[in-house]
Scaffold this active site. Sequence first.
Site, PDB file in Angstrom:
ATOM      1  N   CYS A 101       0.925  -1.280   0.129  1.00 51.10           N
ATOM      2  CA  CYS A 101       0.245   0.059  -0.081  1.00 51.10           C
ATOM      3  C   CYS A 101       0.800   1.289  -0.079  1.00 51.10           C
ATOM      4  O   CYS A 101       0.305   2.259  -0.606  1.00 51.10           O
ATOM      5  CB  CYS A 101      -0.835  -0.077   1.131  1.00 51.10           C
ATOM      6  SG  CYS A 101      -0.152  -0.199   2.726  1.00 51.10           S
ATOM      7  N   HIS A 119      -3.075   6.264   4.774  1.00 44.75           N
ATOM      8  CA  HIS A 119      -1.892   6.384   5.418  1.00 44.75           C
ATOM      9  C   HIS A 119      -1.505   7.795   4.761  1.00 44.75           C
ATOM     10  O   HIS A 119      -1.937   8.248   3.672  1.00 44.75           O
ATOM     11  CB  HIS A 119      -0.974   5.298   4.636  1.00 44.75           C
ATOM     12  CG  HIS A 119      -1.062   4.069   5.070  1.00 44.75           C
ATOM     13  ND1 HIS A 119      -1.795   3.693   6.140  1.00 44.75           N
ATOM     14  CD2 HIS A 119      -0.625   2.762   4.727  1.00 44.75           C
ATOM     15  CE1 HIS A 119      -2.083   2.468   6.478  1.00 44.75           C
ATOM     16  NE2 HIS A 119      -1.056   1.651   5.337  1.00 44.75           N
TER      17      HIS A 119
END
Length: 333
Positions: A128, A240
């Site tokens: 990711c 994130h």
Amino acid sequence: MKVAIVGASGAVGQEFIRVLEERDFPLDELVLFGSERSAGRKYSFKGKELTVKLLQHNDDFRDIDIAFTSAGAGTSREFAADITRFGTVMIDNSSAFRMDEDVPLVVPECNAADALTRPRGIIANPNCTTIMMVVPLQAIENLSHITRVHVASYQSASGAGAQAMAELQQQYRDIVEGKPVTVSKFAYQLAYNLIPQIDVFTDNGYTKEEMKMFNETRKILHSDVKCSAMCVRVPSLRSHSEAVWVETERPLSVKEVRDAFAASPGITLQDDPSTGSYPMPLYTADKDDVYVGRVRKDLANGNGITFWLSADQIRKGAALNAVQIAEYIITHQ
């Protein structure tokens, strides 16, 4: 078109269901698979109730065209032969095959065409943190070759799965109610804290998460770029963020880079310091794009640019990227 999701009950599996429905992915039938723990659970898709089937070593994938797998590297390795045996394209969200030479590692904004050559019938979805970083890196690479990247990631609880997200929420409740803090999924209490370790340490002092960013970036960009990362778990729930320093072969102006970001697919430029406008995980959650801001010259490097980004780890960092790969395959093969 018959599509399967392996690991349907997990955070990414659930996001697959949502993304496929939201994007009106061209499928005729969706089949859900899971472990013994999740088999029998029911989920809704386009008004229909689907029951999770037990993943087994059998011929269940005989008629399936595309399988999105997100049940962990061990499961992917164990069942890859069963999934691909009859020609199913396996788009795998685990770390199992990412660095295998005969498995393409794909972020559609960067190297979509790699997905068309897959000798083993497997396409790997990158980590990711790598996905959300290489999207803006590609925009810069198009201007001048990138030689070095330094990055500090600020990774939310969602990166450790649905149970980790629930644990962070429980920790805050425990603290408010004066109870002992629940610590199970994380090595330490995450609420009101930062943990400067994601995954296990390797012999060179970097964690496996940090080494993924080094190795995967080079494979995706077809580049000799060197990436040095520091990955940190932070007490945000979803999305994130990353602070990124990039060195290029020729010096780039801030305007060049900002214009490239603004024109690039998959990027939303949110960069107005005068009004305090910049990406934050609270607001990038549930969004498709990588949000980029704080674009500046690097004061320590004449050929350097630095910027900040935030993106939804479960969407662009996982499920959405895999679905975009499948969409590309459908339209180009």
